[in-house]
Design a protein around this motif. Structure first.
Motif, PDB file in Angstrom:
ATOM      1  N   GLU A   1       0.889  -1.098   0.087  1.00 47.18           N
ATOM      2  CA  GLU A   1      -0.008   0.062  -0.102  1.00 47.18           C
ATOM      3  C   GLU A   1       0.885   1.394  -0.228  1.00 47.18           C
ATOM      4  OE1 GLU A   1      -3.362   0.587   2.687  1.00 47.18           O
ATOM      5  OE2 GLU A   1      -3.214  -1.695   3.214  1.00 47.18           O
ATOM      6  N   SER A   2       0.451   2.317  -0.648  1.00 47.15           N
ATOM      7  CA  SER A   2       1.182   3.512  -0.659  1.00 47.15           C
ATOM      8  C   SER A   2       1.067   4.159   0.623  1.00 47.15           C
ATOM      9  CB  SER A   2       0.561   4.367  -1.681  1.00 47.15           C
ATOM     10  OG  SER A   2      -0.798   4.848  -1.433  1.00 47.15           O
ATOM     11  N   ALA A   3       2.166   4.743   0.913  1.00 45.49           N
ATOM     12  CA  ALA A   3       2.030   5.717   2.274  1.00 45.49           C
ATOM     13  C   ALA A   3       1.224   6.917   1.858  1.00 45.49           C
ATOM     14  CB  ALA A   3       3.476   6.304   2.424  1.00 45.49           C
ATOM     15  N   ALA A   4       0.842   7.763   2.942  1.00 44.26           N
ATOM     16  CA  ALA A   4      -0.015   8.650   2.670  1.00 44.26           C
ATOM     17  C   ALA A   4       0.648  10.060   1.722  1.00 44.26           C
ATOM     18  CB  ALA A   4      -0.339   9.659   4.109  1.00 44.26           C
ATOM     19  N   ALA A   5      -0.097  10.122   0.672  1.00 48.69           N
ATOM     20  CA  ALA A   5       0.289  10.974  -0.328  1.00 48.69           C
ATOM     21  C   ALA A   5      -0.079  12.332  -0.183  1.00 48.69           C
ATOM     22  CB  ALA A   5      -0.244  10.540  -1.836  1.00 48.69           C
ATOM     23  N   THR A   6       0.768  13.500  -0.741  1.00 49.66           N
ATOM     24  CA  THR A   6       0.533  14.697  -0.588  1.00 49.66           C
ATOM     25  C   THR A   6      -0.661  15.195  -1.639  1.00 49.66           C
ATOM     26  OG1 THR A   6       2.365  15.232  -2.028  1.00 49.66           O
ATOM     27  CG2 THR A   6       2.782  15.116  -0.029  1.00 49.66           C
ATOM     28  N   SER A   7      -0.647  14.836  -2.458  1.00 45.52           N
ATOM     29  CA  SER A   7      -1.861  15.034  -3.558  1.00 45.52           C
ATOM     30  C   SER A   7      -3.053  14.529  -3.169  1.00 45.52           C
ATOM     31  CB  SER A   7      -1.480  14.664  -5.069  1.00 45.52           C
ATOM     32  OG  SER A   7      -1.441  13.190  -5.158  1.00 45.52           O
ATOM     33  N   ALA A   8      -4.258  15.252  -3.521  1.00 48.13           N
ATOM     34  CA  ALA A   8      -5.437  14.915  -3.098  1.00 48.13           C
ATOM     35  C   ALA A   8      -6.032  13.800  -4.261  1.00 48.13           C
ATOM     36  CB  ALA A   8      -6.372  16.064  -3.151  1.00 48.13           C
ATOM     37  N   GLY A   9      -6.800  12.843  -4.028  1.00 51.11           N
ATOM     38  CA  GLY A   9      -7.584  12.083  -4.916  1.00 51.11           C
ATOM     39  C   GLY A   9      -6.805  10.631  -5.238  1.00 51.11           C
ATOM     40  N   ASN A  10      -7.072  10.227  -6.476  1.00 52.39           N
ATOM     41  CA  ASN A  10      -6.311   9.020  -6.645  1.00 52.39           C
ATOM     42  C   ASN A  10      -5.199   9.215  -7.341  1.00 52.39           C
ATOM     43  OD1 ASN A  10      -8.446   7.104  -5.673  1.00 52.39           O
ATOM     44  ND2 ASN A  10      -9.770   7.658  -7.513  1.00 52.39           N
ATOM     45  N   LEU A  11      -4.632  10.233  -7.716  1.00 48.21           N
ATOM     46  CA  LEU A  11      -3.532  10.451  -8.502  1.00 48.21           C
ATOM     47  C   LEU A  11      -2.318  10.728  -7.458  1.00 48.21           C
ATOM     48  CD1 LEU A  11      -2.351  10.701 -11.612  1.00 48.21           C
ATOM     49  CD2 LEU A  11      -2.783  12.867 -11.221  1.00 48.21           C
ATOM     50  N   LEU A  12      -1.297  10.164  -7.714  1.00 46.75           N
ATOM     51  CA  LEU A  12      -0.361  10.308  -6.528  1.00 46.75           C
ATOM     52  C   LEU A  12       0.721  11.346  -7.257  1.00 46.75           C
ATOM     53  CD1 LEU A  12       0.394   6.621  -5.506  1.00 46.75           C
ATOM     54  CD2 LEU A  12      -0.185   8.311  -4.138  1.00 46.75           C
ATOM     55  N   PRO A  13       1.726  11.853  -6.302  1.00 46.52           N
ATOM     56  CA  PRO A  13       2.392  12.726  -6.920  1.00 46.52           C
ATOM     57  C   PRO A  13       3.361  12.460  -8.070  1.00 46.52           C
ATOM     58  CG  PRO A  13       2.534  12.995  -4.626  1.00 46.52           C
ATOM     59  CD  PRO A  13       1.654  11.712  -5.038  1.00 46.52           C
TER      60      PRO A  13
ATOM     61  N   GLY B   1       2.709  10.499 -10.524  1.00 46.83           N
ATOM     62  CA  GLY B   1       1.557  10.200 -11.741  1.00 46.83           C
ATOM     63  C   GLY B   1       1.218   8.746 -11.782  1.00 46.83           C
ATOM     64  N   ARG B   2       1.387   7.940 -10.689  1.00 46.89           N
ATOM     65  CA  ARG B   2       0.740   6.675 -10.577  1.00 46.89           C
ATOM     66  C   ARG B   2      -0.678   6.662  -9.773  1.00 46.89           C
ATOM     67  NH1 ARG B   2       3.820   3.401  -6.802  1.00 46.89           N
ATOM     68  NH2 ARG B   2       4.596   5.444  -5.932  1.00 46.89           N
ATOM     69  N   ILE B   3      -1.493   5.601  -9.748  1.00 47.81           N
ATOM     70  CA  ILE B   3      -2.706   5.705  -9.303  1.00 47.81           C
ATOM     71  C   ILE B   3      -2.706   5.079  -7.747  1.00 47.81           C
ATOM     72  CG2 ILE B   3      -5.062   4.990  -9.382  1.00 47.81           C
ATOM     73  CD1 ILE B   3      -4.122   7.199 -11.139  1.00 47.81           C
ATOM     74  N   ARG B   4      -3.149   5.692  -6.942  1.00 54.82           N
ATOM     75  CA  ARG B   4      -3.099   5.117  -5.499  1.00 54.82           C
ATOM     76  C   ARG B   4      -3.923   3.776  -5.349  1.00 54.82           C
ATOM     77  NH1 ARG B   4      -2.770   8.488  -1.338  1.00 54.82           N
ATOM     78  NH2 ARG B   4      -3.380  10.231  -2.522  1.00 54.82           N
ATOM     79  N   ASN B   5      -3.469   2.853  -4.852  1.00 55.48           N
ATOM     80  CA  ASN B   5      -4.008   1.435  -4.206  1.00 55.48           C
ATOM     81  C   ASN B   5      -5.088   1.841  -3.481  1.00 55.48           C
ATOM     82  OD1 ASN B   5      -2.585  -0.347  -5.982  1.00 55.48           O
ATOM     83  ND2 ASN B   5      -1.225  -0.732  -4.496  1.00 55.48           N
ATOM     84  N   LEU B   6      -6.022   0.807  -3.251  1.00 52.19           N
ATOM     85  CA  LEU B   6      -7.100   0.841  -2.416  1.00 52.19           C
ATOM     86  C   LEU B   6      -6.444   0.325  -0.971  1.00 52.19           C
ATOM     87  CD1 LEU B   6      -9.928  -1.227  -4.564  1.00 52.19           C
ATOM     88  CD2 LEU B   6     -10.076   1.554  -3.717  1.00 52.19           C
TER      89      LEU B   6
END
Length: 880
Positions: A28-40, A42-47
């Motif tokens: 799982e990704s760590a907490a991202a700084t960007s909002a929504g499903n798009l990570l900084p 350019g990848r897509i956040r996992n559930l």
């Protein structure tokens, strides 16, 4: 551009897809700084892991979105402006991924338009789909479909055909996540051309997660699905089914929401022509879903084998909450095998059995909130709560129509409260081999706890607590003595009891505003309200309400902006999933009053009703402005003012603006005055009157609403025929998608002396939403109509349109009178009756249609347009 990922990660992910059909879960990704499903990056956040840890999802394959390539549709030419066709951009995005084995089509916030294809095409987007995953940003990422618009004068109408949204073929390992889909224009008529946003043909390993469908016919269709999951998805406002699982195998539908569908909320049926052996349709689990307002069908249907319906909430249903459904049985009735119905709550089902349903022929209907027909082998009905059934709680077989043959039925630990007939009914001609009925509570029923007309062999019963002992007119072999008379106590109180029991209204009674003379008045500021539009004033309103004496009183709201937020302790009312900001529940003679538009109430949640009066008498609301803080892009079906089960009440001198559903909802009420209401910018109707009797809407200004100005129908919290409704002297204008004054049910409905202009559909629109509670008698008299059918995607060819009203009693019922109206400047005809139009061909069937004394000018078509085949469906047509 396409966002690359490391070659090794992409190759590993692609290999996993090819080998197993799923992507091996990554970290799982760590907490991202960007909002929504798009990570900084350019990848897509996992559930998150917690998503999969819920009941029923433990075995759901985990998709490693963060390891997939990403193609942003904006980088491939999509505009998301809601006007330009974005189909080519989506094709380009998919094609860019297929060369590398698949990946994610990312859909940023926007409204992406897929127009109808040129004739004879049907689907706005159609292609095979494998190893492609569509990810958006929730309701902000909207896929928008439009129906074909009406051509000149309506004469081309019979050439129109069905149209659809996305059709995916050869579907393997596809997901849609956090994406919305919608149709325009608004068309809530059941038997018309399809308008499904998504059809997947025989999908394998498809996941739909957080997908929202707003308006459809039907919603999401999975034909013959295998190993698929539908989770956290929503369908609202369907003119047919919500979620269609026909022929599904090894599939799960869990934690979904369906509201206001005109057929089944979950259609999990068995087409026996396609699958003669029911074991070929197996292991579908429908778990923990919330299904509200099923206006024409069932909550859940079951067909095949090893089906589980567990933990669902089903509320307000035209027919059964759960029904065995073996369809198209040419080889003979199929067998529902090893079905489990457990832990569900079903509130108010079987409204089709009401005596005011003119559509229902004698002996028709399903007669049970849980109803089993045909052949059933191995049935478990345990731990369910059923309240307020219109007839029986559980029915095995239908008298005079469809007997049941059951083997091995277990009915245990159910709480059956307040049915109008029996707790369990076994119909004449039905046979049950092996019935266990133990530890049920069957209380406050109108009939016996069990009404046995058929044959039971090998019966066993024990420890059933009942209000009325069983009655056996058939034959029972075994032990059927385990029923103990019990005082029911107060286990269930139906707040709509008096409304449901009321007889038909025969004569018009003028509603009046109740008097507040001599009542105690309390100021919300004296209870801590700030009125600054920032602080939450909900507690002050509840404190003022609590301080009023039992005889009632006035809650006064002085000038100011009062922010009301849902209170976790008080946002709910019993036996409903519809929540509110502030409610006056089961209190009489309560009046909410302000000093005009300067007394403004602000509501911050589009998913809660604003002010709600529930089961009240003699109440009123006046002199206020009700405003939604933000209207969502999609309809969320919540009103700023809702009167539900109210009697002798008044709504006067209000401004109401921006609801996520109808601005004002008059729901299952009697003797109601709605006067001098200014309603604008609703996401549905300006004023909606459902299942109402003795209702007067007068002197209102209803402008700039989305789906209709004023709506009259039968679909409230209680489904019943609208009777004695008067829509008189109102102004309706600028309707974006729907009609001006819309009628889908009613006996003695009068639409008189209204001024209606600039509507998308007909200025006065009579339509048959579904067969039940059809239009019986409507008079349209003395209205002034201009520029009807002139905005957007018009499908009604008349300024006054009578569309698909389907009576079923051999044309002996149904009268419509159109007289004394002035109709000007319509691009099509003045008055139209029929069904032939861009959305369908179902004709109206009426006893008498009278069109006399009207004045027409500036029309683009005939004064009266009725095709020959439609004329044959009207027993008495009077024109002058």
């Amino acid at each position: 551009m396409t966002i690359p990922v490391r070659r090794r990660t992409l190759l590993a992910a692609s290999a996993a897809v090819a080998a197993t059909g799923v992507v091996v879960a990554g970290t799982e990704s760590a907490a991202a700084t960007s909002a929504g499903n798009l990570l900084p990056d350019g990848r897509i956040r996992n559930l998150p892991a917690s998503f999969y840890q819920r009941d029923g999802l433990e075995q759901m394959p985990r998709l490693d979105y963060e390891a997939m390539a990403v193609a942003n549709v904006r980088d491939h030419g999509a505009t998301g402006d809601g006007v330009t066709s974005d189909a080519a951009a989506f094709n380009a995005a998919v094609d860019s991924l297929k060369a590398s084995g698949g990946g994610i089509v990312y859909i940023p916030s926007g409204r992406y338009h897929f127009p109808p294809p040129p004739a004879p095409g049907i689907w706005a987007w159609q292609r095979p789909m494998a190893n492609i995953h569509f990810v958006g940003e929730g309701d902000a990422s909207v896929i928008a479909f439009t129906r074909p618009k009406l051509l000149a004068n309506g004469h081309e109408a019979p050439t129109y055909t069905s149209n659809g949204g996305w059709e995916f073929q050869r579907v393997d390992t596809v997901s849609l996540r956090d994406l919305a889909m919608t149709w325009a224009p608004w068309a809530m008529v059941r038997h018309v051309f399809s308008g499904s946003p998504l059809l997947m043909r025989a999908p394998t390993r498809a996941h739909l997660i957080g997908v929202t469908v707003d308006h459809c016919l039907p919603g999401i269709v999975w034909s013959d699905a295998r190993e698929c999951y539908m989770v956290d998805s929503t369908v609202r406002n369907g003119a047919a089914d919500g979620f269609n699982f026909g022929g599904a195998n090894d599939c799960v539908g869990a934690y979904c929401w369906s509201e206001n569908t005109t057929d089944d909320a979950f259609a999990n049926y068995h087409d026996q022509n396609k699958y003669p052996d029911s074991t070929a349709i197996k292991n579908v689990r429908l778990l923990h879903n919330t299904l509200l307002q099923i206006a024409g069908g069932r909550g859940i249907t079951m067909g095949g084998s090893d089906q589980t319906v567990a933990g669902n909430w089903i509320e307000t249903c035209m027919t059964p909450g759960v029904l065995s459904d073996i369809s198209n049985g040419t080889p003979g009735p199929g067998v529902l095998r090893n079905a489990v119905i457990t832990g569900n709550t079903i509130i108010r089902a079987n409204f089709e059995l009401r005596p005011d349903n003119r559509q229902l022929r004698p002996g028709g209907g399903y007669h049970g909130t849980i109803a089993m027909l045909n052949r059933v082998s191995g049935l478990t009905v345990t731990g369910n709560t059923i309240k307020g059934s219109e007839e029986h709680d559980i029915a095995f077989g239908i008298d005079g129509w469809n007997p049941a043959q059951l083997t091995g039925a277990v009915v245990e630990r159910n709480e059956l409260l307040g049915a109008r007939a029996a707790g369990l009914r076994i119909s004449d001609g039905s046979a049950i081999d092996g019935l266990r009925m133990n530890r049920n509570e069957v209380l406050a029923t109108g009939g016996p706890a069990a009404d046995i007309g058929g044959v039971i062999s090998s019966a066993a019963s024990s420890a059933n607590k009942v209000g009325k002992l069983p009655v056996v007119t058939g034959d029972v072999d075994g032990d059927f003595r385990g029923f103990a008379p019990t005082s029911p106590g107060v286990r269930y109180v139906d707040p709509y009891q008096s409304i449901r029991a009321a007889g038909n209204e025969q004569l018009w009674i003028e509603p009046k505003a109740p008097s507040t003379k001599g009542l105690k008045q309390l100021d919300v500021r004296d209870f801590g309200a700030k009125g600054n539009g920032i602080d939450n004033d909900t507690g002050a309103f509840y404190a003022a309400l609590a301080a009023l004496p039992a005889i009632g009183g006035v809650i006064f709201v002085p000038a100011g902006k009062y922010l009301l937020k849902p209170d976790a302790r008080r946002k709910s009312f019993r036996d409903t999933k519809i929540e509110h900001h502030f409610a006056v529940a089961e209190r009489d003679n309560i009046h909410l009053a302000g000093s005009g538009d300067g007394s403004e109430l602000l509501f911050d949640s589009p998913d809660h009703q604003g002010i709600r009066f529930i089961s009240t008498t003699g109440c009123s609301i006046t002199g206020l402005k009700l405003t939604a803080v933000q209207r969502p892009e999609l309809r969320h079906n919540r009103s700023l003012l809702d009167l539900s089960g109210a009697q002798q009440c008044a709504v006067t001198d209000l401004t109401v603006e921006g609801a996520s559903g109808a601005n004002v909802l008059i729901d299952s009420c009697r003797l109601m005055l709605v006067s001098n209401v200014r309603s604008t910018r609703s996401n549905n109707y300006g004023i909606q009157v459902e299942a109402g009797r003795q209702i007067l809407v007068t002197g209102c200004a209803v402008t700039g609403n989305r789906d209709g100005g004023i709506q009259v129908g039968w679909q409230g919290t209680i489904y019943r025929e609208a009777q004695q409704v008067r829509i008189v002297g109102n102004t309706v204008a600028d309707v974006a998608e729907g009609g001006g004054i819309c009628i889908s049910s009613g006996a003695d409905v009068l639409v008189k002396n209204n001024t209606i202009s600039r509507t998308s559909q007909a200025a006065v629109y009579l339509y048959g939403r579904a067969p039940s509670f059809p239009i019986f008698s409507v008079t349209i008299d003395g209205n002034t109509i201009s520029q009807a059918c002139s905005r957007g995607l018009t499908y009604t060819p008349g300024a006054i349109s009578i569309h698909s009203i389907r009576e079923t009693q051999d044309m002996t019922q149904g009268t419509v009178t159109v007289t004394g109206n002035t109709i000007t400047d319509s691009p099509f005809s003045g008055v139209w009756a029929g069904g032939q139009c861009p959305i369908g061909k179902v004709l109206s069937v009426l006893n008498r249609l009278t069109i006399t004394g009207n004045t027409f000018s500036g029309l683009g078509g005939e004064e009266v347009l009725i095709f020959d085949d439609q004329r044959a469906k009207i027993a008495n047509l009077i024109l002058s």
